[in-house]
Each structure stands twice: as C-alpha cells, then as structure tokens.
Design an enzyme around this catalytic site. Structure first.
Site, PDB file in Angstrom:
ATOM      1  CD  GLU A  43      -3.000  -0.667  -0.189  1.00  0.00           C
ATOM      2  OE1 GLU A  43      -3.078   0.497  -0.618  1.00  0.00           O
ATOM      3  OE2 GLU A  43      -3.587  -1.617  -0.723  1.00  0.00           O
ATOM      4  CE1 TYR A 126      -7.352   4.066  -1.162  1.00  0.00           C
ATOM      5  CE2 TYR A 126      -4.989   3.714  -0.865  1.00  0.00           C
ATOM      6  CZ  TYR A 126      -6.193   3.361  -1.454  1.00  0.00           C
ATOM      7  OH  TYR A 126      -6.248   2.296  -2.298  1.00  0.00           O
ATOM      8  CG  ASP A 144      -8.399   3.156  -5.705  1.00  0.00           C
ATOM      9  OD1 ASP A 144      -9.601   3.151  -6.020  1.00  0.00           O
ATOM     10  OD2 ASP A 144      -7.607   2.257  -6.063  1.00  0.00           O
ATOM     11  CB  CYS A 196     -15.429   0.465 -14.313  1.00  0.00           C
ATOM     12  SG  CYS A 196     -16.430   1.952 -14.453  1.00  0.00           S
ATOM     13  CB  CYS A 203     -20.887  -1.438 -19.920  1.00  0.00           C
ATOM     14  SG  CYS A 203     -20.240   0.201 -19.537  1.00  0.00           S
ATOM     15  CB  CYS A 206     -19.740  -4.182 -15.799  1.00  0.00           C
ATOM     16  SG  CYS A 206     -19.813  -3.442 -14.161  1.00  0.00           S
TER      17      CYS A 206
HETATM   18  S1  SF4 Z   1     -21.662  -0.797 -16.176  1.00  0.00           S
HETATM   19 FE1  SF4 Z   1     -19.873  -1.252 -14.967  1.00  0.00          FE
HETATM   20  S2  SF4 Z   1     -18.177  -0.842 -16.380  1.00  0.00           S
HETATM   21 FE2  SF4 Z   1     -19.972   0.164 -17.203  1.00  0.00          FE
HETATM   22  S3  SF4 Z   1     -19.880   2.243 -16.404  1.00  0.00           S
HETATM   23 FE3  SF4 Z   1     -21.167   1.039 -15.043  1.00  0.00          FE
HETATM   24  S4  SF4 Z   1     -19.807   0.371 -13.428  1.00  0.00           S
HETATM   25 FE4  SF4 Z   1     -18.538   0.998 -15.152  1.00  0.00          FE
END
Ligand code: SF4
Length: 351
Positions: A43, A126, A144, A196, A203, A206
């Site tokens: 870290e 943090y 972060d 992301c 996406c 995701c």
């Molecule tokens: S769907 Fe997932 S990868 Fe796409 S913007 Fe939203 S959080 Fe980010």
C-alpha cells in the site's frame, strides 16, 4: 450485505487479479490470512504508483527484507537505493520510520484498526483504511481513483472532482459490507482497473451493469468529471557530473527534508525560474547539448547537465566522490538517472 456487494464479490471470486501481496479469495476461504507487513508495504508503494510499476520493487524488497523486523534493521542508504525510481521519496523515509516504530515499540505487530494504523509514520487515512480492510478485514471504505470512477458512473454523479470526493466516498461507504470487507475493497479496485477503465469501460462484462445509471444514460465515459487542472510552472537548474580518473563519481546525498530527500544525486544549483550556476568543484565543465526534462507533481523541470573529467587530487566543495565499485546508477532517483544517461553518452564519446 447489499445485493450489489454480493454480486461484486461473486464476480471477484472468479476474476480477482493475482498480485504478490494478495491472498486469493479461494485461499482466504481456506483460512489463509494476508500478512500485514506485505499489505502495508504494497500500500505504501502503491501510493501514486501503478501496480505494474510496483510489482518488481515489491518482490525485491520482500526478498531483501522479508519481514518488518528485518526491514527495521536495514541500512537507510540500501533502502533508499532500492526505492530509487519509484518516486515520492518521502514514502521511503517514512517506510523506514514506520518499520522501526512497529519493530521497536509494537513488538513487530501492526495495529489492526484504522485509528491505530493512522498513528504510524507515513500512513494516512487512505492507506490506513486499505490496510485495516485488506489485512484485518475491518469494514473500512477504501476510496482510490478507481473507486471514485466506478461510483461516479454507477450513480451518474456529474459534480467534478475534487469537489465530488465526499459524495463519492459516502456512496462507496453505503456499499461496503461487514462480511468480507477486505475482498470487497479489492473487488471494487479490480473492477475499476480491469472493467470500468477510464477510457473504454467494458460494460458488457460488468457485474453491475443492470443497475448502472451512467451506463444506462450513456454518460459513463464522461465520468468522473474533473475541475480543469492549473498548468504547471517550469523550473530550471544545473547539475554537474564529475568523473575522476579512477572512475569515482562526485555525488551528494540530498537533505532529508524536501524534494528527493535522502536520495543520492548530482550536485547542482537550486531549481527555480532563473538559477545561478553552482559548480561543485573546479573543472573544465562541458555543457551537454541535450537537457533533462522531468515532471514532478507541481512543476516541470529542465536541467542543464555539465560534465567534466577531474584530476585525482580534485577537492569538491559540495558532494563527495563515490568509488566506481560502490556507485550504482540504479540507486539514483529517475531525474538524476536521466542526467547520468546523457553524461554517460558524452563520457563514452570522449573515449
Ligand atoms: S456498467 Fe460497470 S463498467 Fe460500465 S460504467 Fe457502469 S460500473 Fe462501469
């Protein structure tokens, strides 16, 4: 635990990135606990630095100094030398201070709460939250740049950073589970680093896509918004690289406080708008045609490099000669190594 957190943890169980300081979700399930020393070291190294840049340093450090008691007894110059190139050198000085506090005052055991960790040198809010969460499974929220980006997109937040920090932190807090908080913290970071991503969020892969507002509204790639940055000023300076006939190089250790504090470097002028030349020894200095360009957090630097071969009896008024066998260019911080690379070409041309 919220359904969102559970979904993300399921994704993490299948997709966790491997890192030399991490315990995989499967091993964790088998009862393996992360080593707080390795979590802390990683870290501190990761502050302002990427995983890819840190991995080699981490492996060298843990080979040389496998636990906090050994690191606490390490020679300062050896640690600073191994840190060279990672930047933000105050971190290396605090690393040693912290190791010595943990070894000498705490019997070699890191505190296991955020508050306790924050009392250690070089451990801010943090880093304390990250260690408490990852090493000790405390339900702390770790925010972060990756996490800020994911939260801004998930909730379609258009307030620019840094103003949006508190809002994004609160949103991240609301999702942090009390079960497996360490894995969860690493899961959000992994999602931000691998799916992301800043430019092209994937996406389609995701786990949070069904509920992501930024994705649904088509705003994701524009988020998070940021206040425009102020342009950085440019400072100038001179460095002097002197080589003695026996190969010894004239170097100086920079004062502990300030930029590149405690690191080896070439003697030279202050870095300012219009610096004055400041040769460290009498010599026939030759100015190199190329300059060193380097960017620090708050300014750009242009260094004029001067080189000279000096006789055996040369008496510098700044720095001292380091025998060729002791001098390792890899011990230099990046800006000083850039200067050395230019000088080395010149010395070789002069042969
Ligand atoms: S769907 Fe997932 S990868 Fe796409 S913007 Fe939203 S959080 Fe980010």
């Amino acid at each position: 635990m919220t359904a969102r957190a559970a979904t993300l943890l399921q994704w993490y169980d299948r997709n966790a990135r491997e890192m030399p300081w991490r315990v995989s979700p499967a091993d964790r399930l088998d009862g393996v606990r992360p080593d707080p020393y390795r979590v802390w070291l990683s870290e501190v190294m990761l502050q302002q630095t990427t995983v890819a840049a840190v991995t080699g340093y981490f492996q060298r450090f843990t080979t040389l100094w496998p636990d906090v008691m050994v690191l606490a007894r390490a020679d300062d110059a050896a640690v600073m030398g191994e840190w060279a190139g990672l930047g933000y050198y105050a971190r290396a000085r605090n690393l040693l201070k912290c190791a010595r506090v943990v070894a000498d005052d705490l019997g070699g055991c890191f505190p296991d709460t955020r508050e306790g960790l924050m009392a250690l040198p070089g451990v801010g809010p943090y880093t304390a939250a990250a260690i408490a969460s990852i090493a000790f499974d405390r339900p702390e929220t770790v925010v972060d740049g990756n996490v800020e980006r994911v939260m801004a997109r998930l909730h379609d937040i258009h307030t620019p950073l840094p103003k949006a920090k508190v809002e994004l932190t609160n949103l991240a807090k609301a999702l942090t589970p009390s079960n497996r908080p360490g894995d969860y913290a690493q899961a959000v970071m992994d999602l931000g680093a691998t799916i992301c991503t800043p430019r092209n969020p994937a996406c389609g892969f995701c786990p949070w896509r069904p509920e992501c507002e930024g994705c649904a509204k088509g705003t994701a790639t524009d988020l998070p918004r940021r206040e425009p940055k102020k342009p950085k000023p440019t400072r100038h300076g001179y460095v002097y690289i002197a080589r003695r006939g026996d190969g010894a190089m004239l170097l100086e250790r920079r004062p502990d406080n300030g930029l590149l504090g405690g690191m080896l470097g070439w003697p030279g002028s202050d870095w300012e708008e219009q610096p004055q030349p400041a040769p460290p020894v009498r010599a026939d200095w030759k100015e190199l045609p190329a300059q060193v360009l380097h960017t620090f957090t708050h300014f750009h630097l242009r260094l004029t490099v001067l080189v000279a071969d000096v006789p055996a009896g040369a008496e510098p008024w700044a720095g001292e000669f380091l025998p060729r066998a002791t001098f390792r260019p890899s011990d230099l911080p990046t800006v000083m190594r850039k200067a050395f690379d230019l000088a080395r070409d010149q010395f070789e041309n002069d042969r």
